[in-house]
Design a protein around this motif. Structure first.
Motif, PDB file in Angstrom:
ATOM      1  N   GLN A  52      51.094  55.953  31.159  1.00 26.05           N
ATOM      2  CA  GLN A  52      51.112  57.190  30.875  1.00 26.05           C
ATOM      3  C   GLN A  52      52.256  57.113  28.971  1.00 26.05           C
ATOM      4  O   GLN A  52      52.176  58.414  28.520  1.00 26.05           O
ATOM      5  CB  GLN A  52      51.870  57.949  32.106  1.00 26.05           C
ATOM      6  CG  GLN A  52      50.975  57.905  33.190  1.00 26.05           C
ATOM      7  CD  GLN A  52      51.615  58.001  34.444  1.00 26.05           C
ATOM      8  OE1 GLN A  52      53.099  58.590  34.327  1.00 26.05           O
ATOM      9  NE2 GLN A  52      51.364  58.363  35.473  1.00 26.05           N
ATOM     10  N   LEU A  53      52.673  56.015  28.843  1.00 26.24           N
ATOM     11  CA  LEU A  53      53.985  56.763  27.672  1.00 26.24           C
ATOM     12  C   LEU A  53      53.200  55.989  26.399  1.00 26.24           C
ATOM     13  O   LEU A  53      53.207  55.341  25.366  1.00 26.24           O
ATOM     14  CB  LEU A  53      55.583  55.669  28.184  1.00 26.24           C
ATOM     15  CG  LEU A  53      56.156  56.382  29.383  1.00 26.24           C
ATOM     16  CD1 LEU A  53      56.746  55.932  29.725  1.00 26.24           C
ATOM     17  CD2 LEU A  53      56.011  58.020  29.168  1.00 26.24           C
ATOM     18  N   ALA A  54      51.904  54.830  26.496  1.00 22.74           N
ATOM     19  CA  ALA A  54      51.227  54.625  25.730  1.00 22.74           C
ATOM     20  C   ALA A  54      51.113  55.242  24.880  1.00 22.74           C
ATOM     21  O   ALA A  54      51.425  54.473  22.913  1.00 22.74           O
ATOM     22  CB  ALA A  54      49.909  53.392  26.092  1.00 22.74           C
ATOM     23  N   ARG A  55      50.193  55.903  24.358  1.00 20.29           N
ATOM     24  CA  ARG A  55      50.614  56.911  23.345  1.00 20.29           C
ATOM     25  C   ARG A  55      51.790  57.127  22.946  1.00 20.29           C
ATOM     26  O   ARG A  55      51.472  57.764  21.675  1.00 20.29           O
ATOM     27  CB  ARG A  55      49.216  58.302  23.792  1.00 20.29           C
ATOM     28  CG  ARG A  55      47.744  57.807  24.080  1.00 20.29           C
ATOM     29  CD  ARG A  55      47.608  56.594  23.006  1.00 20.29           C
ATOM     30  NE  ARG A  55      46.424  57.109  23.327  1.00 20.29           N
ATOM     31  CZ  ARG A  55      45.071  56.567  22.663  1.00 20.29           C
ATOM     32  NH1 ARG A  55      45.650  55.706  21.555  1.00 20.29           N
ATOM     33  NH2 ARG A  55      43.785  56.510  22.971  1.00 20.29           N
ATOM     34  N   ALA A  56      52.770  57.315  23.543  1.00 19.84           N
ATOM     35  CA  ALA A  56      53.911  57.726  22.795  1.00 19.84           C
ATOM     36  C   ALA A  56      54.996  55.958  21.582  1.00 19.84           C
ATOM     37  O   ALA A  56      56.044  56.203  21.753  1.00 19.84           O
ATOM     38  CB  ALA A  56      54.974  58.088  23.687  1.00 19.84           C
ATOM     39  N   ASN A  57      54.103  55.214  22.164  1.00 20.28           N
ATOM     40  CA  ASN A  57      54.476  53.973  21.051  1.00 20.28           C
ATOM     41  C   ASN A  57      55.425  53.394  22.089  1.00 20.28           C
ATOM     42  O   ASN A  57      57.058  52.612  21.615  1.00 20.28           O
ATOM     43  CB  ASN A  57      54.964  53.793  20.093  1.00 20.28           C
ATOM     44  CG  ASN A  57      55.054  52.656  19.167  1.00 20.28           C
ATOM     45  OD1 ASN A  57      54.196  51.467  19.881  1.00 20.28           O
ATOM     46  ND2 ASN A  57      55.907  53.035  18.440  1.00 20.28           N
ATOM     47  N   ILE A  58      55.710  53.686  23.662  1.00 23.15           N
ATOM     48  CA  ILE A  58      56.573  53.042  24.546  1.00 23.15           C
ATOM     49  C   ILE A  58      56.272  52.098  25.532  1.00 23.15           C
ATOM     50  O   ILE A  58      55.219  52.662  26.057  1.00 23.15           O
ATOM     51  CB  ILE A  58      56.877  54.450  25.224  1.00 23.15           C
ATOM     52  CG1 ILE A  58      57.609  55.217  24.288  1.00 23.15           C
ATOM     53  CG2 ILE A  58      58.244  53.906  26.528  1.00 23.15           C
ATOM     54  CD1 ILE A  58      57.928  56.694  25.469  1.00 23.15           C
ATOM     55  N   ARG A  59      56.362  50.855  25.559  1.00 28.21           N
ATOM     56  CA  ARG A  59      55.782  49.945  26.322  1.00 28.21           C
ATOM     57  C   ARG A  59      57.048  50.386  27.577  1.00 28.21           C
ATOM     58  O   ARG A  59      58.129  49.952  27.417  1.00 28.21           O
ATOM     59  CB  ARG A  59      55.831  48.839  25.185  1.00 28.21           C
ATOM     60  CG  ARG A  59      54.574  48.793  24.538  1.00 28.21           C
ATOM     61  CD  ARG A  59      54.868  47.479  23.174  1.00 28.21           C
ATOM     62  NE  ARG A  59      56.166  46.728  23.036  1.00 28.21           N
ATOM     63  CZ  ARG A  59      56.645  45.910  23.676  1.00 28.21           C
ATOM     64  NH1 ARG A  59      56.668  44.912  24.883  1.00 28.21           N
ATOM     65  NH2 ARG A  59      57.840  45.432  22.820  1.00 28.21           N
ATOM     66  N   VAL A  60      56.284  49.403  28.828  1.00 27.39           N
ATOM     67  CA  VAL A  60      57.297  49.590  29.859  1.00 27.39           C
ATOM     68  C   VAL A  60      56.372  48.160  30.675  1.00 27.39           C
ATOM     69  O   VAL A  60      55.380  47.962  30.774  1.00 27.39           O
ATOM     70  CB  VAL A  60      56.933  50.521  31.068  1.00 27.39           C
ATOM     71  CG1 VAL A  60      57.587  50.699  32.176  1.00 27.39           C
ATOM     72  CG2 VAL A  60      56.859  52.373  30.098  1.00 27.39           C
ATOM     73  N   ASN A  61      57.207  47.528  30.863  1.00 26.60           N
ATOM     74  CA  ASN A  61      57.151  45.656  31.197  1.00 26.60           C
ATOM     75  C   ASN A  61      58.140  45.790  32.145  1.00 26.60           C
ATOM     76  O   ASN A  61      58.923  46.356  32.814  1.00 26.60           O
ATOM     77  CB  ASN A  61      56.547  44.482  30.427  1.00 26.60           C
ATOM     78  CG  ASN A  61      55.186  45.160  29.231  1.00 26.60           C
ATOM     79  OD1 ASN A  61      54.820  44.857  29.134  1.00 26.60           O
ATOM     80  ND2 ASN A  61      55.916  45.705  28.325  1.00 26.60           N
TER      81      ASN A  61
END
Length: 265
Positions: free
Chosen positions: A174-183
């Motif tokens: 959901q956040l990838a297009r905002a250049n936010i990575r979640v791991n």
């Protein structure tokens, strides 16, 4: 200096794994905020790290108070202008209440899931809203091997950690297009003071028989995985889970007995 000039918040970071993450991030050049309920304890850590030449500060956060997640992020952004990384380290369970299906009350189950998974949701939401404004960032959720390997007890804790694993992947998409990575990083049994103080030597020896590497992880091992996810080395990595558990859960369920039998032969 892999995190040079980054602003990073680590929740529940006054001891154990959280404190190790703070130290590792500060050593890599970040300005690190300790999100803590006990501000006196947090300030003691800040003073120690500041004396060592690192940029460490503290900010109030209490997992039992949902509004404190937004106020924590607001305080950091007001002081620094942005937030580049968030580590959701808070988590815990009460073994006296969090048992198996037949012996855990509904209220205790919901409470356990809420405080563990809910804290991650709230932290991610507040941080991501700011990261969108500043062009991106990295979020690391501290899960647990309990989210992947079912246990004979702690049904709420395991369920919450499994939910965190799913949230991590959902948020990554959901956040990838905002250049936010979640791991996420999933520790197994780790050599913290809490483990040393609350688990008997007999239980630890029993548990270690089921870990292929035969040893507990150190808090610094968890911190190293977190630093990787926060830094630019993982710029093309999102929605991933690193287990830091010595291989626990990878082998046959009869691993320990099988190893004993092999040695005996």
């Amino acid at each position: 200096m892999r995190l040079q000039d980054k602003v990073i918040v680590v929740t529940a970071a006054t001891r154990g794994i959280g404190a190790a993450i703070v130290r590792a991030c500060a050593q890599e050049g970040a300005t690190v905020y300790i999100g803590a309920r006990n501000m006196e304890r947090a300030q003691n850590e800040v003073d120690e790290m500041t004396a060592a030449g690192f940029a460490v500060k503290c900010v109030y956060n209490d997992a039992s108070k949902p509004d404190s997640y937004q106020s924590m992020i607001d305080t950091v952004v007001a002081a620094e202008g942005r937030i580049d990384g968030l580590v959701n380290n808070f988590g815990g369970t009460n073994p006296a209440e969090d048992k198996d299906l037949l012996n855990t009350s509904y209220d205790d189950f919901i409470s356990g899931v809420d405080v563990n998974a809910g804290s991650v949701f709230l932290g991610c939401q507040a941080a991501a809203r700011e990261m969108v404004k500043t062009g991106g960032g990295s979020i690391v959720n501290i899960s647990s091997i309990a989210g992947s390997v079912p246990d004979i007890s702690q049904i709420a804790y395991g369920t919450a950690k499994a939910a965190i694993n799913h949230m991590t992947k959902s948020m990554a998409v959901q956040l990838a297009r905002a250049n936010i990575r979640v791991n996420a990083v999933a520790p197994g049994m780790t050599a913290t003071d809490a483990v040393a103080d609350n688990l008997s030597d007999e239980f630890k020896a029993f548990f270690l028989r089921h870990i292929p590497l035969g040893r507990m992880a150190e808090p610094e091992h968890i911190a190293a995985a977190v630093v990787y996810f926060l830094g630019d080395e993982s710029a093309a990595t999102t929605g991933q889970l690193i287990e830091v558990a010595g291989g626990f859960g990878l082998a046959t369920p009869i691993y320990a007995d099988a190893m004993d039998a092999a040695v005996a032969r």
